[in-house]
Enzyme design. Structure first.
Site, PDB file in Angstrom:
ATOM      1  N   ASP A   8      20.128  43.034 -18.698  1.00 31.31           N
ATOM      2  CA  ASP A   8      20.326  41.910 -17.768  1.00 31.31           C
ATOM      3  C   ASP A   8      21.580  41.977 -17.152  1.00 31.31           C
ATOM      4  O   ASP A   8      22.624  41.509 -18.112  1.00 31.31           O
ATOM      5  CB  ASP A   8      19.669  40.634 -18.182  1.00 31.31           C
ATOM      6  CG  ASP A   8      18.243  40.687 -18.688  1.00 31.31           C
ATOM      7  OD1 ASP A   8      17.820  41.400 -19.029  1.00 31.31           O
ATOM      8  OD2 ASP A   8      17.657  39.503 -18.335  1.00 31.31           O
ATOM      9  N   GLU A  39      17.625  40.932 -12.778  1.00 28.12           N
ATOM     10  CA  GLU A  39      17.067  39.612 -12.402  1.00 28.12           C
ATOM     11  C   GLU A  39      18.070  38.612 -12.337  1.00 28.12           C
ATOM     12  O   GLU A  39      18.042  37.574 -11.761  1.00 28.12           O
ATOM     13  CB  GLU A  39      16.026  39.275 -13.457  1.00 28.12           C
ATOM     14  CG  GLU A  39      16.613  38.887 -14.863  1.00 28.12           C
ATOM     15  CD  GLU A  39      15.718  37.609 -15.415  1.00 28.12           C
ATOM     16  OE1 GLU A  39      14.786  37.176 -14.741  1.00 28.12           O
ATOM     17  OE2 GLU A  39      16.143  37.258 -16.581  1.00 28.12           O
ATOM     18  N   ASN A  67      11.750  36.963 -14.740  1.00 25.19           N
ATOM     19  CA  ASN A  67      11.102  35.480 -14.281  1.00 25.19           C
ATOM     20  C   ASN A  67      12.212  34.985 -12.818  1.00 25.19           C
ATOM     21  O   ASN A  67      11.925  33.904 -12.303  1.00 25.19           O
ATOM     22  CB  ASN A  67      11.371  34.409 -15.343  1.00 25.19           C
ATOM     23  CG  ASN A  67      12.481  34.647 -16.096  1.00 25.19           C
ATOM     24  OD1 ASN A  67      13.020  35.505 -16.520  1.00 25.19           O
ATOM     25  ND2 ASN A  67      13.174  33.308 -16.388  1.00 25.19           N
ATOM     26  N   HIS A  68      13.460  35.379 -12.956  1.00 29.43           N
ATOM     27  CA  HIS A  68      14.206  34.969 -11.821  1.00 29.43           C
ATOM     28  C   HIS A  68      14.121  35.704 -10.460  1.00 29.43           C
ATOM     29  O   HIS A  68      14.851  35.552  -9.563  1.00 29.43           O
ATOM     30  CB  HIS A  68      15.762  34.772 -12.435  1.00 29.43           C
ATOM     31  CG  HIS A  68      15.893  34.031 -13.438  1.00 29.43           C
ATOM     32  ND1 HIS A  68      15.517  32.516 -13.465  1.00 29.43           N
ATOM     33  CD2 HIS A  68      16.359  34.139 -14.844  1.00 29.43           C
ATOM     34  CE1 HIS A  68      15.868  32.022 -14.530  1.00 29.43           C
ATOM     35  NE2 HIS A  68      16.418  33.107 -15.286  1.00 29.43           N
ATOM     36  N   HIS A 150       9.820  41.836 -20.164  1.00 32.81           N
ATOM     37  CA  HIS A 150      10.769  40.904 -20.057  1.00 32.81           C
ATOM     38  C   HIS A 150       9.927  39.593 -20.689  1.00 32.81           C
ATOM     39  O   HIS A 150       9.132  39.171 -20.109  1.00 32.81           O
ATOM     40  CB  HIS A 150      11.034  40.710 -18.399  1.00 32.81           C
ATOM     41  CG  HIS A 150      11.901  39.751 -18.210  1.00 32.81           C
ATOM     42  ND1 HIS A 150      13.266  40.232 -18.422  1.00 32.81           N
ATOM     43  CD2 HIS A 150      12.142  38.456 -17.821  1.00 32.81           C
ATOM     44  CE1 HIS A 150      14.241  39.335 -17.792  1.00 32.81           C
ATOM     45  NE2 HIS A 150      13.501  38.139 -17.543  1.00 32.81           N
ATOM     46  N   HIS A 177      18.937  38.063 -23.291  1.00 36.67           N
ATOM     47  CA  HIS A 177      20.432  38.401 -23.255  1.00 36.67           C
ATOM     48  C   HIS A 177      20.992  38.426 -24.583  1.00 36.67           C
ATOM     49  O   HIS A 177      22.217  38.592 -24.614  1.00 36.67           O
ATOM     50  CB  HIS A 177      21.108  37.310 -22.468  1.00 36.67           C
ATOM     51  CG  HIS A 177      20.333  36.964 -20.939  1.00 36.67           C
ATOM     52  ND1 HIS A 177      21.318  36.826 -20.106  1.00 36.67           N
ATOM     53  CD2 HIS A 177      19.420  37.515 -20.242  1.00 36.67           C
ATOM     54  CE1 HIS A 177      20.848  36.708 -18.723  1.00 36.67           C
ATOM     55  NE2 HIS A 177      19.587  37.241 -18.970  1.00 36.67           N
TER      56      HIS A 177
HETATM   57 FE   LIG Z   1      17.903  37.452 -17.661  1.00 32.85          FE
HETATM   58 FE   LIG Z   2      14.262  36.437 -17.615  1.00 35.88          FE
END
Ligand SMILES: [Fe+2]
Ligand SMILES: [Fe+2]
Length: 260
Positions: A8, A39, A67-68, A150, A177
Site C-alpha cells: 500500500d 488504495e 476498502n478505500h 486485501h 500496512h
Molecule cells: Fe491500505
Molecule cells: Fe485497506
C-alpha cells in the site's frame, strides 16, 4: 519472470518515495512486471485518476486496491475505463471497476486478481468462493495469476494461501500496512505472505502522523489525521514465477528511501 509487488502506497510521500526508489529497485531486482496497491495513494485514503496515473508513470504496470477504493467519487468512471487498475472482485456486482485484469509480461499473459477479506471488512461474496469463480475464468486467459488479498486478519489470509496453493503464482496480503515475516513458497508452488506492508513514512502509525494516532488512542477523542512525511521506506516482495505459472521464490524487500 520476475514480479515486483509493492505494498500500500500511502499519500504523496509514498508516491514520492517510490519514485525515488524505483531506479534502484529496477537495478537490484530487474522486474518484468510491477504491481502496487494504490488504495491509499490519494491523501492517504483512496485513489484518484491523477494519483493512479502518477503511479503508472513511475513504472507500475497494474494497480490493485481495497476498502478505500471508492473514497473519491470522481474516480469511479476512471475505474470503469482503466484496464490497469483493479478493485476487489468480491464487491457487489455492478460496482465501478473490475476485479481482475490480464497483462503481458516477459511474453506471458499474467492475470492480476484483487480480493477482499470478509472478516472486519464489507464484501458481497466470500473471497474463497469468489477466488474459485474468478480462477475458472482466468485459467484460459492467463499463464499465471497473481492475487492481492486485501484483508484484515492473519488467519483469513493464511487460509487463503492454502486455498490457492498450486492454483496461482502468488497470494500476497495487503491492507494492514505492517509487513509480516512469513514469506514462503507453499508446498504446491504458490508464493505467499500474510502482508507485504506499506510504502510511505515509517515515522508514523500505518502512514498517519504518529502523534495524532497516538493522541487518538490516548484520549479516545476525535483526531485530525494527516499523512506522515518522514523516514520513507518501500515494502515489497519479489516473486520469481516459473514456466508452470507457479513460484520458485519469494523475497521480501524492506528498503529505506535515501533521498525522496
Ligand atoms: Fe491500505
Ligand atoms: Fe485497506
Amino acid at each position: 519472470m520476475r514480479v515486483l509487488f509493492i505494498g500500500d502506497i500511502v499519500g504523496r510521500p509514498g508516491r514520492a518515495g517510490l519514485a525515488a526508489a524505483m531506479p534502484e529497485l529496477r537495478q537490484r531486482h530487474s522486474p518484468d512486471l510491477v504491481i502496487a496497491n494504490g488504495e491509499n495513494s490519494a491523501g492517504g485514503l483512496g485513489i484518484t485518476e491523477k494519483t493512479a496515473n502518477s503511479l503508472l508513470e513511475t513504472g507500475i504496470d497494474v494497480i490493485t486496491t481495497g476498502n478505500h477504493v471508492y473514497r473519491h467519487r470522481a474516480v469511479y468512471e476512471f475505474l470503469d475505463r482503466s484496464d490497469r487498475v483493479v478493485r476487489p472482485a468480491n464487491y457487489p456486482v455492478g460496482n465501478p471497476g473490475r476485479g481482475a485484469t490480464t497483462v503481458e509480461a516477459a511474453g506471458r499473459r499474467v492475470a492480476v486478481l484483487n480480493l477482499s477479506g470478509a472478516v472486519q471488512l464489507r464484501v458481497a461474496r466470500s473471497p474463497f468462493a469468489e477466488a474459485d469463480a474468478q480462477l475458472a475464468k482466468l485459467e484460459s486467459e492467463a499463464d499465471a495469476v497473481i492475487v492481492d488479498f486485501h484483508a484484515e486478519v492473519t488467519s483469513e489470509k493464511v487460509a487463503m494461501g492454502w486455498h490457492l496453493d498450486g492454483r496461482v503464482a502468488a497470494c500476497l496480503g495487503t491492507h494492514t500496512h505492517v509487513p509480516t515475516a512469513d514469506a514462503r513458497v507453499l508446498p504446491q508452488g504458490t508464493a505467499f505472505i500474510s502482508d507485504v506492508g506499506m510504502t510511505g513514512s515509517r515515522a508514523s502509525v500505518l502512514g498517519v502522523r504518529w502523534e495524532q494516532a497516538l493522541e487518538g488512542f490516548r484520549t479516545q477523542m476525535p483526531q485530525r489525521f494527516e499523512t506522515a512525511e518522514d523516514d520513507l521506506w518501500v515494502n515489497a516482495v519479489v516473486v520469481e514465477v516459473n514456466d508452470r505459472g507457479l513460484a520458485d521464490s519469494i523475497v521480501p524487500v524492506l528498503m529505506p528511501v535515501e533521498d525522496a
